[in-house]
Design an enzyme around this catalytic site. Structure first.
Site, PDB file in Angstrom:
ATOM      1  N   HIS A 169       1.714   5.402   6.120  1.00 34.16           N
ATOM      2  CA  HIS A 169       1.351   5.999   4.832  1.00 34.16           C
ATOM      3  C   HIS A 169       1.539   7.634   4.889  1.00 34.16           C
ATOM      4  O   HIS A 169       1.641   8.078   6.016  1.00 34.16           O
ATOM      5  CB  HIS A 169      -0.145   5.841   4.192  1.00 34.16           C
TER       6      HIS A 169
ATOM      7  N   ASP B 147      -2.521   6.314  11.444  1.00 33.01           N
ATOM      8  CA  ASP B 147      -1.591   5.870  10.291  1.00 33.01           C
ATOM      9  C   ASP B 147      -0.446   6.671  10.251  1.00 33.01           C
ATOM     10  O   ASP B 147      -0.548   7.810   9.706  1.00 33.01           O
ATOM     11  CB  ASP B 147      -2.630   5.980   9.329  1.00 33.01           C
TER      12      ASP B 147
ATOM     13  N   SER C 162       0.693  -1.202  -0.115  1.00 36.38           N
ATOM     14  CA  SER C 162      -0.012  -0.067  -0.028  1.00 36.38           C
ATOM     15  C   SER C 162       0.881   1.366   0.051  1.00 36.38           C
ATOM     16  O   SER C 162       0.355   2.303  -0.412  1.00 36.38           O
ATOM     17  CB  SER C 162      -0.972   0.013   1.132  1.00 36.38           C
TER      18      SER C 162
END
Ligand SMILES: *[C@@H]1O[C@H](CO)[C@@H](O)[C@H](O)[C@H]1NC(C)=O
Ligand SMILES: *[C@@H]1O[C@H](CO)[C@@H](O)[C@H](O)[C@H]1NC(C)=O
Ligand SMILES: *[C@@H]1O[C@H](CO)[C@@H](O)[C@H](O)[C@H]1NC(C)=O
Ligand SMILES: *[C@@H]1O[C@H](CO)[C@@H](O)[C@H](O)[C@H]1NC(C)=O
Ligand SMILES: *[C@@H]1O[C@H](CO)[C@@H](O)[C@H](O)[C@H]1NC(C)=O
Ligand SMILES: *[C@@H]1O[C@H](CO)[C@@H](O)[C@H](O)[C@H]1NC(C)=O
Ligand SMILES: *[C@@H]1O[C@H](CO)[C@@H](O)[C@H](O)[C@H]1NC(C)=O
Ligand SMILES: *[C@@H]1O[C@H](CO)[C@@H](O)[C@H](O)[C@H]1NC(C)=O
Length: 418
Positions: free
Chosen positions: A387, A384, A143
């Site tokens: 990312h 998160d 990802s």
């Protein structure tokens, strides 16, 4: 003779005209002043939405620095000059839309400044599309690879919205086509690059994997037939309780507590996976076009006070200085060095390998992650810190990628393959 009255009349008329003109002129003048003022104000307070070219590089002339663009620091800019915003990128994923979920735009006001060489030109979508005309590019990885590709889509969609050609059920394999430049962009999803099966414990999935370190994951390797450029990366999934096999032999494990199995470092597993992937890529036969392989080095996470599932967060609002960066775990560098080491082993091979070395730049950006700035069922309660926000520092990767592509196109002696 008939002139006189006419001209008199005219004069009169003229005077009237002049009066009118004067008010019109001053009105226009005022308008001009007001418009310039608004324009100046907008320069200072808002983000220009048009792609910006760097002042001292014209886009047709490649930058041919021989210095290391990957070693530098982040400097604060007076104005935030992003190429796009969440309002101008139609494909921006919800989970990276940090502005929408209230992240302050401060973190966009930093520009990567390499030590001792020219600035990396701001991304120019038109130049990128010109450089990749007729090509087929694939991002291979997890990802975080997708994160870079989503940034690239936002950047390119400022000049052309691509056609969605293919999407699998889980949105892991995806293909877009930019018609005007016959450019195809593909996402090939893989957690480990090598074969992996999730381990079941008493019938439920454990989150840990059995890795076949010497077998390529066919889910991506079987889809390269027409690809000519690959941006390959991996890393975060190795930080789990994984069991490592070579052949049919269990050689060790990572983050494990199993008796009689040797605990091995994450770096060993990453190095082995990249060796297998590169070996496979070298064996790909490209008769008419050389395959360009770009390693995107490890992109660090910035959890503080705990792991992602242990209350860890990342709420810093400034980049780290080089000194502050030194305090971060050495594992990031170990992984990056192992990855780069695998490229260096291939000196003299027929394929062309390049390194897109983002590790240092991203180590310094604890402020560039979504953190808690998004609200999704799956991640509720978690931060998160892996990312990157879009727009955000991840856009730099594509500026650096463009630089690599331009250099490959113009310079014949690049990198390790010569
Ligand atoms: C860019 O630079 C090249 C070489 O100096 C020049 O030939 C070209 O006209 C320039 N293009 C633009 C758009 O300025
Ligand atoms: C990066 O630049 C700094 C300052 O010039 C230097 O001290 C350091 O050794 C460089 N690092 C690498 C990896 O080249
Ligand atoms: C973009 O971010 C702003 C806040 O800066 C938010 O108000 C807006 O809803 C967002 N738009 C989209 C399309 O996400
Ligand atoms: C588009 O590019 C592909 C290679 O990626 C090439 O085979 C094809 O002929 C090109 N099509 C056109 C219309 O130029
Ligand atoms: C390949 O894809 C299949 C089907 O989605 C999946 O079951 C399998 O786990 C994947 N293999 C790897 C190594 O991820
Ligand atoms: C699996 O289930 C058995 C029996 O219910 C139990 O004894 C064992 O501890 C479980 N193993 C794990 C790893 O949870
Ligand atoms: C970050 O979070 C920690 C713990 O919740 C808090 O103590 C700290 O003040 C926060 N820092 C900022 C800059 O918000
Ligand atoms: C990279 O450059 C080589 C020539 O040096 C060329 O054959 C190859 O097609 C280029 N690859 C890409 C993706 O631009």
């Amino acid at each position: 003779m008939a002139k006189e009255p006419h001209s008199l009349h005219n004069k009169h008329h003229h005077a009237n005209m002049f009066m009118k003109k004067k008010t019109t002129t001053s009105f226009l003048l005022w308008l001009l002043i007001v418009i310039s003022f608004i324009w100046l104000l907008s320069l200072i307070t808002t983000t220009p939405l048009k792609p910006q070219k760097d002042d001292h590089h014209n886009s047709t002339e490649p930058v041919m620095d021989t210095c290391d663009a990957y070693n530098g620091t982040w400097v604060r800019e007076l104005y935030n000059k992003v190429v796009y915003t969440n309002a101008t990128c139609p494909s921006l994923p919800e989970s990276k839309n940090c502005a929408k979920y209230g992240k302050e735009s401060e973190f966009l006001r930093w520009r990567w400044k390499p030590h001792g060489c020219d600035d990396v030109p701001r991304f120019d979508p038109t130049t990128f599309l010109d450089v990749v005309r007729g090509r087929r590019m694939a991002f291979v990885g997890d990802s975080v690879a997708r994160n870079q590709m989503d940034s690239l889509l936002c950047l390119l969609s400022q000049v052309e919205i691509p056609i969605d050609v293919y999407k699998d059920a889980e949105d892991r394999f995806r293909t877009w086509h930019f018609q005007s430049h016959n450019f195809t962009l593909t996402m090939l999803w893989t957690q480990f690059l090598v074969e992996a099966t999730e381990r079941d414990i008493n019938g439920s999935s454990s989150g840990g994997f059995d890795l076949r370190l010497d077998r390529i994951d066919a889910n991506w390797s079987s889809k390269l037939r027409r690809i000519d450029s690959i941006i390959i990366s991996s890393g975060h999934w190795f930080f789990r309780e994984n069991y490592l096999y070579k052949g049919d032999k269990l050689v060790g494990c990572t983050f494990c507590s199993a008796p009689n199995v040797e605990g091995l470092g994450v770096t060993f597993a990453v190095r082995s996976a990249f060796r297998t992937a590169f070996k496979f890529l070298r064996s790909c036969d490209r008769r008419e076009k050389k395959l360009l392989i770009v390693l995107r080095t490890f992109s660090p996470a910035h959890f503080e006070n705990g792991a992602w599932n242990g209350g860890g967060h990342c709420n810093r609002t400034r980049p780290f200085s080089e000194e502050e960066m030194m305090s971060l775990s050495g594992i990031n560098w170990e992984i990056r060095n192992a990855q780069v080491g695998e490229v260096e082993r291939l000196k003299g091979s027929g394929e062309k390998f390049e390194v897109l070395d983002v590790t240092k730049a991203m180590l310094m950006r604890p402020d560039g992650h979504p953190g808690t700035h998004w609200n999704n069922e799956w991640m509720r309660g978690y931060s998160d810190c892996v990312h990157w926000c879009i727009p955000g520092p991840v856009d730099l990767w594509n500026e650096l990628l463009l630089k690599v592509l331009i250099q490959n196109k113009t310079k014949r002696v690049v990198s390790v393959s010569e």
